[in-house]
Motif scaffolding. Structure first.
Motif, PDB file in Angstrom:
ATOM      1  N   UNK A 140       7.836 -35.296  19.128  1.00  0.00           N
ATOM      2  CA  UNK A 140       7.484 -36.696  19.394  1.00  0.00           C
ATOM      3  C   UNK A 140       6.584 -37.265  18.300  1.00  0.00           C
ATOM      4  N   UNK A 141       5.552 -36.505  17.898  1.00  0.00           N
ATOM      5  CA  UNK A 141       4.635 -36.986  16.863  1.00  0.00           C
ATOM      6  C   UNK A 141       5.378 -37.171  15.538  1.00  0.00           C
ATOM      7  N   UNK A 142       6.236 -36.222  15.192  1.00  0.00           N
ATOM      8  CA  UNK A 142       7.030 -36.318  13.966  1.00  0.00           C
ATOM      9  C   UNK A 142       7.917 -37.559  13.988  1.00  0.00           C
ATOM     10  N   UNK A 143       8.595 -37.793  15.119  1.00  0.00           N
ATOM     11  CA  UNK A 143       9.484 -38.951  15.227  1.00  0.00           C
ATOM     12  C   UNK A 143       8.708 -40.265  15.113  1.00  0.00           C
ATOM     13  N   UNK A 144       7.543 -40.330  15.758  1.00  0.00           N
ATOM     14  CA  UNK A 144       6.738 -41.558  15.701  1.00  0.00           C
ATOM     15  C   UNK A 144       6.261 -41.838  14.280  1.00  0.00           C
ATOM     16  N   UNK A 145       5.790 -40.810  13.584  1.00  0.00           N
ATOM     17  CA  UNK A 145       5.311 -40.991  12.212  1.00  0.00           C
ATOM     18  C   UNK A 145       6.446 -41.398  11.289  1.00  0.00           C
ATOM     19  N   UNK A 146       7.620 -40.824  11.483  1.00  0.00           N
ATOM     20  CA  UNK A 146       8.766 -41.188  10.647  1.00  0.00           C
ATOM     21  C   UNK A 146       9.175 -42.629  10.897  1.00  0.00           C
ATOM     22  N   UNK A 193      24.619 -44.637  -1.867  1.00  0.00           N
ATOM     23  CA  UNK A 193      24.617 -44.487  -0.415  1.00  0.00           C
ATOM     24  C   UNK A 193      23.313 -43.853   0.062  1.00  0.00           C
ATOM     25  N   UNK A 194      22.769 -44.413   1.141  1.00  0.00           N
ATOM     26  CA  UNK A 194      21.661 -43.762   1.825  1.00  0.00           C
ATOM     27  C   UNK A 194      22.247 -42.926   2.950  1.00  0.00           C
ATOM     28  N   UNK A 195      22.056 -41.615   2.883  1.00  0.00           N
ATOM     29  CA  UNK A 195      22.612 -40.712   3.877  1.00  0.00           C
ATOM     30  C   UNK A 195      21.557 -40.360   4.923  1.00  0.00           C
ATOM     31  N   UNK A 196      21.922 -40.545   6.179  1.00  0.00           N
ATOM     32  CA  UNK A 196      21.044 -40.221   7.297  1.00  0.00           C
ATOM     33  C   UNK A 196      21.651 -39.051   8.069  1.00  0.00           C
ATOM     34  N   UNK A 205      19.522 -34.022  17.083  1.00  0.00           N
ATOM     35  CA  UNK A 205      19.345 -34.228  18.516  1.00  0.00           C
ATOM     36  C   UNK A 205      17.856 -34.282  18.848  1.00  0.00           C
ATOM     37  N   UNK A 206      17.413 -35.355  19.484  1.00  0.00           N
ATOM     38  CA  UNK A 206      15.993 -35.531  19.788  1.00  0.00           C
ATOM     39  C   UNK A 206      15.503 -34.496  20.801  1.00  0.00           C
ATOM     40  N   UNK A 207      16.435 -33.864  21.536  1.00  0.00           N
ATOM     41  CA  UNK A 207      16.050 -32.854  22.516  1.00  0.00           C
ATOM     42  C   UNK A 207      16.163 -31.436  21.968  1.00  0.00           C
ATOM     43  N   UNK A 208      16.536 -31.300  20.698  1.00  0.00           N
ATOM     44  CA  UNK A 208      16.688 -29.972  20.104  1.00  0.00           C
ATOM     45  C   UNK A 208      15.310 -29.340  19.923  1.00  0.00           C
ATOM     46  N   UNK A 209      15.116 -28.128  20.417  1.00  0.00           N
ATOM     47  CA  UNK A 209      13.817 -27.466  20.333  1.00  0.00           C
ATOM     48  C   UNK A 209      13.579 -26.776  18.997  1.00  0.00           C
ATOM     49  N   UNK A 210      14.586 -26.726  18.123  1.00  0.00           N
ATOM     50  CA  UNK A 210      14.406 -26.071  16.826  1.00  0.00           C
ATOM     51  C   UNK A 210      14.002 -27.101  15.792  1.00  0.00           C
ATOM     52  N   UNK A 211      12.830 -26.920  15.206  1.00  0.00           N
ATOM     53  CA  UNK A 211      12.341 -27.830  14.182  1.00  0.00           C
ATOM     54  C   UNK A 211      12.100 -27.035  12.914  1.00  0.00           C
ATOM     55  N   UNK A 212      12.782 -27.443  11.846  1.00  0.00           N
ATOM     56  CA  UNK A 212      12.626 -26.762  10.567  1.00  0.00           C
ATOM     57  C   UNK A 212      11.231 -27.018  10.022  1.00  0.00           C
ATOM     58  N   UNK A 213      10.533 -25.948   9.624  1.00  0.00           N
ATOM     59  CA  UNK A 213       9.174 -26.101   9.102  1.00  0.00           C
ATOM     60  C   UNK A 213       9.123 -27.000   7.877  1.00  0.00           C
ATOM     61  N   UNK A 214      10.224 -27.095   7.151  1.00  0.00           N
ATOM     62  CA  UNK A 214      10.253 -27.949   5.962  1.00  0.00           C
ATOM     63  C   UNK A 214      10.741 -29.355   6.286  1.00  0.00           C
ATOM     64  N   UNK A 215      11.048 -29.573   7.553  1.00  0.00           N
ATOM     65  CA  UNK A 215      11.442 -30.911   7.963  1.00  0.00           C
ATOM     66  C   UNK A 215      12.890 -31.202   7.626  1.00  0.00           C
ATOM     67  N   UNK A 216      13.406 -32.319   8.082  1.00  0.00           N
ATOM     68  CA  UNK A 216      14.770 -32.748   7.817  1.00  0.00           C
ATOM     69  C   UNK A 216      14.720 -34.096   7.121  1.00  0.00           C
ATOM     70  N   UNK A 217      15.184 -34.141   5.880  1.00  0.00           N
ATOM     71  CA  UNK A 217      15.127 -35.385   5.109  1.00  0.00           C
ATOM     72  C   UNK A 217      16.005 -36.441   5.767  1.00  0.00           C
ATOM     73  N   UNK A 238      16.065 -37.839   8.710  1.00  0.00           N
ATOM     74  CA  UNK A 238      16.601 -37.478  10.023  1.00  0.00           C
ATOM     75  C   UNK A 238      16.691 -38.716  10.913  1.00  0.00           C
ATOM     76  N   UNK A 239      17.871 -38.933  11.486  1.00  0.00           N
ATOM     77  CA  UNK A 239      18.102 -40.014  12.447  1.00  0.00           C
ATOM     78  C   UNK A 239      18.306 -39.338  13.800  1.00  0.00           C
ATOM     79  N   UNK A 240      17.365 -39.540  14.715  1.00  0.00           N
ATOM     80  CA  UNK A 240      17.384 -38.782  15.961  1.00  0.00           C
ATOM     81  C   UNK A 240      18.329 -39.401  16.995  1.00  0.00           C
TER      82      UNK A 240
END
Length: 329
Positions: free
Chosen positions: A224-230, A166-169, A173-185, A187-189
């Protein structure tokens, strides 16, 4: 004044904001029928935001539990149709007056894609599958690609399916202001398009995905930049200021460093200069300045400190796509 807007993501963000402000618990189902991941349009962002908000609110009047938004391409124009609940009648509709520029064609896997969810969006999966032109299904088929969508707080061990198949996504929330410095593996926004699932599948199977550090003290810009690159198939680790960026770059090896120039603590060019002087990880890694600076002398100063490339803000998905071509295998 008109600027270049990544319309698909703009629609996502406006939709999320309107739904959060709305007093009904409405789940969105977004269908991308353009055949592309990117649709860039020249417009006034404030005017476009107002028009989209009014369009969505018009459809919400007759909605009780769901909105279905279908985005399609008509003779290069971008067309948006919104349906309330399971109605076949269009609740609201608009078409861009001018043509949009489309890029990054959607690459659909041949096998069927079985989608299940433990997240809040489970109720919209039937609509997602019925409206999508992709090979999505609820049926449990051995040859299908199995996708499980989890809420951000869920643990993978809660999955009722064999995790090896299984691929787990993870729904974020795309409007959430908290972004983990290590990122979210994986992540489906939320709210997401059906094609976002396809992109995550392709990203999961792409062994040559670029690992990129993105540093920006503006949280909306960082998200936004993170989402576009992903969406362009990259693995992204975010940092919210210069000191955090330097710490991550000293700990992890990256293929590219995207550095906002003006940040608290350390500017992007300061981070670049420090990494070069320390002769450690990422000393030779390309360092891309994300900046609104346009003066040639100011740009030259960035390069003198170790910046190797430069992208003018606001950065669009089209600009990122063109830039990444030289680094992708």
């Amino acid at each position: 004044m008109g600027v270049r807007i990544e319309m698909l993501e703009f629609i996502q963000c406006v939709l999320a904001k309107v739904l959060i402000q709305h007093d009904k618990a409405i789940q969105p189902c977004l269908i991308n029928k353009t055949g592309f991941y990117s649709a860039v349009y020249q417009s006034d962002p404030a005017l476009m935001h107002q028009q989209l908000s009014e369009l969505i609110q018009q459809a919400l009047v007759s909605a009780n539990y769901q909105l279905v938004l279908i985005v399609s391409e008509k003779n290069k124009h971008l067309e948006l149709e919104i349906y309330s609940d399971d109605s076949e009648q269009i609740a609201s509709k608009c078409t861009t007056p001018e043509k949009a520029f489309y890029s990054q064609a959607v690459c659909v896997p041949e096998p069927m894609i079985m989608v299940q969810s433990l997240a809040k969006i489970e109720s919209i999966l039937p609509s997602l599958i019925s409206h999508s032109s992709l090979n999505l299904t609820h049926s449990n088929q051995d040859a299908a690609i199995h996708i499980l969508i989890l809420d951000g707080a869920e643990e993978s061990l809660n999955s009722p399916m064999d995790s090896d198949k299984v691929t787990q996504l993870t729904l974020c929330n795309i409007t959430d202001n908290s972004v983990n410095d290590k990122g979210q593996k994986n992540a489906l926004y939320w709210p997401f398009y059906d094609t976002d699932i396809i992109n995550m599948i392709n990203k999961e199977t792409d062994k040559a995905a670029l690992n990129i550090l993105v540093a920006d003290d503006s949280m909306p810009s960082l998200i936004a930049t993170k989402a576009m690159l992903e969406k362009l198939g990259c693995n992204v680790m975010p940092a919210s200021d210069g000191n955090a960026a330097l710490a991550l770059a000293q700990q992890y090896a990256f293929d590219l460093l995207f550095l906002d120039e003006r940040m608290p603590g350390l500017n992007g060019s300061d981070v670049a200069q420090t990494l070069i002087e320390q002769d450690g990880k990422n000393q030779l890694t390309p360092k891309v300045s994300l900046t609104g600076l346009t003066d040639p002398d100011e740009i030259a100063h960035l390069f003198s400190k170790g910046i190797t490339h430069y992208l003018e803000k606001p950065v669009t998905k089209l600009a990122l796509e063109k830039f990444l071509v030289q680094w992708q295998g």
